[in-house]
Design a protein around this motif. Sequence first.
Motif, PDB file in Angstrom:
ATOM      1  N   GLY A 107      -4.195   7.016   6.727  1.00 15.78           N
ATOM      2  CA  GLY A 107      -3.065   6.157   6.363  1.00 15.78           C
ATOM      3  C   GLY A 107      -3.463   4.846   5.702  1.00 15.78           C
ATOM      4  N   VAL A 108      -4.602   4.860   4.992  1.00 18.92           N
ATOM      5  CA  VAL A 108      -5.060   3.621   4.342  1.00 18.92           C
ATOM      6  C   VAL A 108      -4.118   3.276   3.178  1.00 18.92           C
ATOM      7  CG1 VAL A 108      -6.906   2.659   2.892  1.00 18.92           C
ATOM      8  CG2 VAL A 108      -7.464   3.819   5.046  1.00 18.92           C
ATOM      9  N   THR A 109      -3.631   2.047   3.175  1.00 21.23           N
ATOM     10  CA  THR A 109      -2.731   1.614   2.101  1.00 21.23           C
ATOM     11  C   THR A 109      -3.420   0.650   1.139  1.00 21.23           C
ATOM     12  OG1 THR A 109      -1.900  -0.213   3.448  1.00 21.23           O
ATOM     13  CG2 THR A 109      -0.657   1.858   3.522  1.00 21.23           C
ATOM     14  N   GLU A 110      -4.543   0.061   1.562  1.00 24.87           N
ATOM     15  CA  GLU A 110      -5.263  -0.828   0.638  1.00 24.87           C
ATOM     16  C   GLU A 110      -6.765  -0.647   0.775  1.00 24.87           C
ATOM     17  OE1 GLU A 110      -3.333  -4.563   2.210  1.00 24.87           O
ATOM     18  OE2 GLU A 110      -5.438  -5.177   2.341  1.00 24.87           O
ATOM     19  N   VAL A 111      -7.408  -0.507  -0.365  1.00 25.95           N
ATOM     20  CA  VAL A 111      -8.852  -0.301  -0.419  1.00 25.95           C
ATOM     21  C   VAL A 111      -9.468  -1.555  -1.042  1.00 25.95           C
ATOM     22  CG1 VAL A 111     -10.680   1.029  -1.530  1.00 25.95           C
ATOM     23  CG2 VAL A 111      -8.676   2.208  -0.588  1.00 25.95           C
ATOM     24  N   VAL A 112     -10.300  -2.217  -0.265  1.00 29.72           N
ATOM     25  CA  VAL A 112     -11.013  -3.401  -0.770  1.00 29.72           C
ATOM     26  C   VAL A 112     -12.488  -3.054  -0.736  1.00 29.72           C
ATOM     27  CG1 VAL A 112     -11.553  -5.831  -0.346  1.00 29.72           C
ATOM     28  CG2 VAL A 112      -9.248  -4.954   0.155  1.00 29.72           C
ATOM     29  N   ARG A 113     -13.149  -3.106  -1.881  1.00 31.17           N
ATOM     30  CA  ARG A 113     -14.566  -2.725  -1.913  1.00 31.17           C
ATOM     31  C   ARG A 113     -15.225  -3.350  -3.125  1.00 31.17           C
ATOM     32  NH1 ARG A 113     -13.233   3.646  -3.134  1.00 31.17           N
ATOM     33  NH2 ARG A 113     -12.372   3.335  -5.213  1.00 31.17           N
ATOM     34  N   GLY A 114     -16.524  -3.155  -3.214  1.00 27.18           N
ATOM     35  CA  GLY A 114     -17.299  -3.836  -4.241  1.00 27.18           C
ATOM     36  C   GLY A 114     -16.952  -3.371  -5.652  1.00 27.18           C
TER      37      GLY A 114
END
Length: 323
Positions: free
Chosen positions: A212-219
């Motif tokens: 249920g991930v709604t936002e992906v923050v990554r490099g």
Amino acid sequence: MLTNPIPNSEERIPDLCLPTGRFAPTPSGRLHLGNILCAMLAYLSVRRKGGRFLLRIEDVDVPRCPRHLARQAMDDLAWLGFTWDEAPLFQSDRSDIYRAALDRLTAEGHIYPCFCTRAQLMSLAAPNLGDTQVVYQRTCANLTAEEAAERAKTRAPAMRLRVPDEDVSFTDGLFGMQRENLARDCGDFILRRSDGLYGYQLAVVVDDALTGVTEVVRGRDILSATPRQLYLQRLLGYPQPEYVHIPLLTDSQGRRLAKRDKDLDLTALAKRFAPEEIIGRLACSAGLLPEVRPMGLEALIPIFDWAKVKRDDLRLPDMAGEA
Ligand code: GLU
């Protein structure tokens, strides 16, 4: 402790309305300041909205990611003040789930076996995106079933996803509109390696959707993987999260941090700094604090705003040299 919400291979997208973020380290070494910056921004972004924060250990490549490094990463994150909302999920436990997704794609005709060796791939590859990515030249794309069966007698194939000649675009939270042509810029990509391990793209897409991930923050170094992941999401009928790729962290001289900078991993830093000193410095580098001062994660939540986060490379205050 809460149990893993996805206990078996049954595909089920959680029916949750809560904003959900995650941090997904690959524990092939001790956490590095760049990882911690990423965890921090992912955490603050979703906690600011009152949402859930998940921890996922991306250890599909089991030989490179021994369990003790995953445990160390979790201890380090807890020491820094992170909390997460479910039991951490280990990709190495989830082959059945990835297999189910791959089977679906295979049944729908999107997958073909590839028998190319690494040496063949390197000699045939058309250079693209500098040295970092090569476009597969579809050597095995049109093998007949008989030819594939014959080759499979001597070599286990990798499984590739056939991609269309189509532009995929998305709006990144920091870097704005991004567009890539799948066939030209990415090429058919591997979902399962010849040694049976599932590829990063498949595992990430399946896990983000099923948790249920709604936002992906990554490099920012992973930004170019996103169009492939969007395409996979579409094929698998998954919802699309929002993406924010964060600028790379450099040392105080503007040099890109590398895993080999041992003095900037937590083994060294934890001996010299308190958690609040590390978080405060990262928050200052990111633009969240006007000057370096000790700051706990929780205290940063109310002041977090993506509008404050810089888009240029983020320069650390001097840490390596400090005693
Ligand atoms: N496991 C990846 C890394 O450590 C991050 C993947 C992702 O956030 O999607 O770089």
